[in-house]
Design a protein around this motif. Structure first.
Motif, PDB file in Angstrom:
ATOM      1  N   GLU A 103       0.828  -1.203   0.000  1.00  0.00           N
ATOM      2  CA  GLU A 103       0.000   0.000   0.000  1.00  0.00           C
ATOM      3  C   GLU A 103       0.864   1.257   0.000  1.00  0.00           C
ATOM      4  N   GLY A 104       1.941   1.231   0.801  1.00  0.00           N
ATOM      5  CA  GLY A 104       2.844   2.376   0.833  1.00  0.00           C
ATOM      6  C   GLY A 104       3.537   2.577  -0.501  1.00  0.00           C
ATOM      7  N   LEU A 105       3.964   1.479  -1.118  1.00  0.00           N
ATOM      8  CA  LEU A 105       4.615   1.565  -2.425  1.00  0.00           C
ATOM      9  C   LEU A 105       3.651   2.113  -3.473  1.00  0.00           C
ATOM     10  N   ASP A 106       2.410   1.665  -3.438  1.00  0.00           N
ATOM     11  CA  ASP A 106       1.414   2.154  -4.381  1.00  0.00           C
ATOM     12  C   ASP A 106       1.189   3.657  -4.204  1.00  0.00           C
ATOM     13  N   THR A 107       1.139   4.105  -2.942  1.00  0.00           N
ATOM     14  CA  THR A 107       0.982   5.542  -2.669  1.00  0.00           C
ATOM     15  C   THR A 107       2.146   6.331  -3.247  1.00  0.00           C
ATOM     16  N   LEU A 108       3.358   5.823  -3.051  1.00  0.00           N
ATOM     17  CA  LEU A 108       4.557   6.508  -3.530  1.00  0.00           C
ATOM     18  C   LEU A 108       4.580   6.581  -5.052  1.00  0.00           C
ATOM     19  N   THR A 125      12.370  -0.305 -10.993  1.00  0.00           N
ATOM     20  CA  THR A 125      13.030  -1.389 -10.263  1.00  0.00           C
ATOM     21  C   THR A 125      12.858  -1.232  -8.768  1.00  0.00           C
ATOM     22  N   LEU A 126      12.646  -2.347  -8.089  1.00  0.00           N
ATOM     23  CA  LEU A 126      12.608  -2.387  -6.625  1.00  0.00           C
ATOM     24  C   LEU A 126      13.600  -3.428  -6.151  1.00  0.00           C
ATOM     25  N   GLU A 127      14.410  -3.083  -5.156  1.00  0.00           N
ATOM     26  CA  GLU A 127      15.312  -4.054  -4.544  1.00  0.00           C
ATOM     27  C   GLU A 127      14.570  -4.841  -3.469  1.00  0.00           C
ATOM     28  N   ALA A 128      14.862  -6.138  -3.381  1.00  0.00           N
ATOM     29  CA  ALA A 128      14.163  -6.995  -2.434  1.00  0.00           C
ATOM     30  C   ALA A 128      15.131  -7.932  -1.731  1.00  0.00           C
ATOM     31  N   ASN A 129      14.873  -8.162  -0.467  1.00  0.00           N
ATOM     32  CA  ASN A 129      15.622  -9.127   0.344  1.00  0.00           C
ATOM     33  C   ASN A 129      14.791 -10.406   0.446  1.00  0.00           C
ATOM     34  N   PRO A 130      15.366 -11.571   0.126  1.00  0.00           N
ATOM     35  CA  PRO A 130      14.591 -12.817   0.166  1.00  0.00           C
ATOM     36  C   PRO A 130      13.948 -13.111   1.519  1.00  0.00           C
ATOM     37  N   GLY A 131      14.504 -12.535   2.578  1.00  0.00           N
ATOM     38  CA  GLY A 131      13.948 -12.787   3.905  1.00  0.00           C
ATOM     39  C   GLY A 131      12.771 -11.909   4.259  1.00  0.00           C
ATOM     40  N   THR A 132      12.341 -11.031   3.340  1.00  0.00           N
ATOM     41  CA  THR A 132      11.265 -10.084   3.669  1.00  0.00           C
ATOM     42  C   THR A 132      10.063 -10.199   2.736  1.00  0.00           C
ATOM     43  N   VAL A 133      10.047 -11.206   1.862  1.00  0.00           N
ATOM     44  CA  VAL A 133       9.001 -11.244   0.837  1.00  0.00           C
ATOM     45  C   VAL A 133       8.418 -12.643   0.681  1.00  0.00           C
ATOM     46  N   ASP A 134       7.250 -12.681   0.035  1.00  0.00           N
ATOM     47  CA  ASP A 134       6.651 -13.937  -0.390  1.00  0.00           C
ATOM     48  C   ASP A 134       5.980 -13.683  -1.734  1.00  0.00           C
ATOM     49  N   ARG A 142       4.061  -5.820  -8.061  1.00  0.00           N
ATOM     50  CA  ARG A 142       3.853  -5.739  -9.511  1.00  0.00           C
ATOM     51  C   ARG A 142       2.592  -4.932  -9.820  1.00  0.00           C
ATOM     52  N   GLU A 143       1.539  -5.161  -9.072  1.00  0.00           N
ATOM     53  CA  GLU A 143       0.287  -4.439  -9.302  1.00  0.00           C
ATOM     54  C   GLU A 143       0.436  -2.950  -8.990  1.00  0.00           C
ATOM     55  N   ALA A 144       1.362  -2.608  -8.083  1.00  0.00           N
ATOM     56  CA  ALA A 144       1.597  -1.193  -7.756  1.00  0.00           C
ATOM     57  C   ALA A 144       2.342  -0.462  -8.864  1.00  0.00           C
TER      58      ALA A 144
END
Length: 408
Positions: A103-108, A125-134, A142-144
């Motif tokens: 929701e925050g990403l969509d707002t931004l 592009t968004l950076e992601a840590n494997p320990g913080t996502v599913d 992607r929808e954002a």
């Protein structure tokens, strides 16, 4: 470790001797391409090798709403500098931007679209840590509006992940990569080599696992023990230079055989799948940087300036109170421009056309000739008609030199 957003070179007080600028003045005839960099400074915990501007989340959590509000205000304050210019790419780096709520990403991203002239085909592009996502979180990103994901794997080996202080394990890394490739057509995986106690066979195994997943892009970094990190205070035992060179040779050869193009010092991509945002850095394009500690480079008829934002998240949030987001702004002088341009453009293995120097600096090519003649004599570059490219020796030299001038 994140994909090379390290790239923008910050101003540094001490630099190698440069030739005199001569009588030239920088006179740009057209604006370079423009990108937007957004910095998200929080991580679950600080990795011992990391010297980026990242901060472990405290008990009170992340003030997400306040930070996004500050980012939007920062962007609004910078709009007069980029009026009428199209933004071709957005890179949200960190830190760990995947800690941001969908929701925050969509707002931004919605706020950005409402305020800038964003290219309809912009790379985001968004950076992601494997320990913080599913998988569900990736789907929401992607929808954002994110259309490219950069996943900080670093290794698939449990022992090495533990040594690097990562919060994920092998199974998390594979699951995150598979989920990313399910929801995104463009995916980068970060890998590191020359890790503490790592053997060539282990480096080969990491690469084989990454290749089996089939990403469009791989960033492969040699671990460096940077100042002001936990590894610098307590250095681990790492492979010697010969062993590290064997790993690098294997990585470059294996990725070439697999159809990846080695287009930049640490970056490999499927044909036509290079990171467009980072290519803009390397070709001395412009970028507006917002967020804690972000750097920017902006060109106009008045000259080329570099900007920095307050580094600590608390200081950045405090700057929102009076709109004082720009901590420092300085003009890049004509004497500095050849050095700064070359430090970026020569990161590209294919080099650059001579005409690009004048297009991006506003200086005649003669302003760079003295330095290039010296670099050619030392075997650091080669000239092929109208193209200048680094030699293998030059790439290694430049990589070592660059690390001394990157923003912490």
């Amino acid at each position: 470790m994140s994909e090379p957003r390290i790239i923008p070179i910050a101003a540094a007080p001490a630099r190698p001797a440069q030739p005199a600028a001569g009588p030239w003045e920088s006179r740009l005839t057209a604006s370079p391409p423009l990108s937007l960099y957004v910095h998200y400074p929080w991580c679950v915990r600080k990795c011992p090798y990391c010297d980026f501007n990242s901060h472990a989340v405290k008990d009170e959590g992340i003030p997400e709403a306040a930070y996004i509000e500050a980012l939007i205000a920062d962007l609004e304050g910078a709009l007069p500098q980029i009026w009428g210019r199209r933004v071709h790419s957005i890179f949200i780096g960190g830190g760990t931007p995947s800690l941001m709520s969908p929701e925050g990403l969509d707002t931004l991203l919605t706020a950005i679209r409402m305020r800038v002239q964003l290219d309809p085909l912009a790379e985001i592009t968004l950076e992601a840590n494997p320990g913080t996502v599913d998988s569900g979180r990736f789907k929401a990103f992607r929808e954002a509006g994110v259309n490219r994901l950069s996943v900080g794997i670093q290794s698939f080996d449990e022992r090495h992940l533990k040594a690097l202080g990562r919060i994920h394990g092998r199974a998390d890394a594979i699951a995150a990569a598979e989920a990313a490739l399910t929801h995104f057509d463009a995916v980068n995986l970060d890998l590191m080599y020359a890790l503490p106690g790592q053997t060539l066979a282990e480096a080969e195994a990491d690469l084989a696992t990454a290749l089996a997943l089939g990403p469009t892009h791989l960033s492969c970094y040699h671990l460096t023990l940077e100042p002001n990190t936990a590894f610098a205070a307590n250095p681990p035992e790492v492979p010697d230079p010969d062993a590290s060179a064997d790993m690098q040779d294997h990585i470059e050869g294996r990725l070439g055989d697999a159809g990846y193009i080695h287009y930049e010092t640490s970056a490999f991509a499927r044909p036509n799948r290079e990171c467009r945002h980072n290519l803009n850095y390397w070709t001395f394009g412009d970028y507006l940087g917002i967020g804690a500690g972000a750097h920017g480079k902006l060109s106009s008829h008045e000259g080329i300036v570099r900007e920095t934002r307050p580094k600590h998240p608390a200081a950045y949030l405090a700057a929102h109170q009076d709109g004082s987001f720009v901590q420092e702004r300085r003009t890049i002088g004509a004497a500095e421009l050849p050095f700064e341009f070359m430090m970026n453009a020569l990161r590209l293995n294919r080099g650059f056309p001579k005409r690009l120097f004048a297009e991006r600096t506003g200086l005649p090519f003669e302003a760079a000739e003295a330095g290039l003649i010296k670099a050619r004599a030392e075997g650091l570059i080669e000239v092929d008609g109208e193209t200048i490219r680094p030699t293998t020796r030059g790439r290694h030299f430049l990589n070592e030199l660059l690390m001394r001038f990157l923003p912490a």
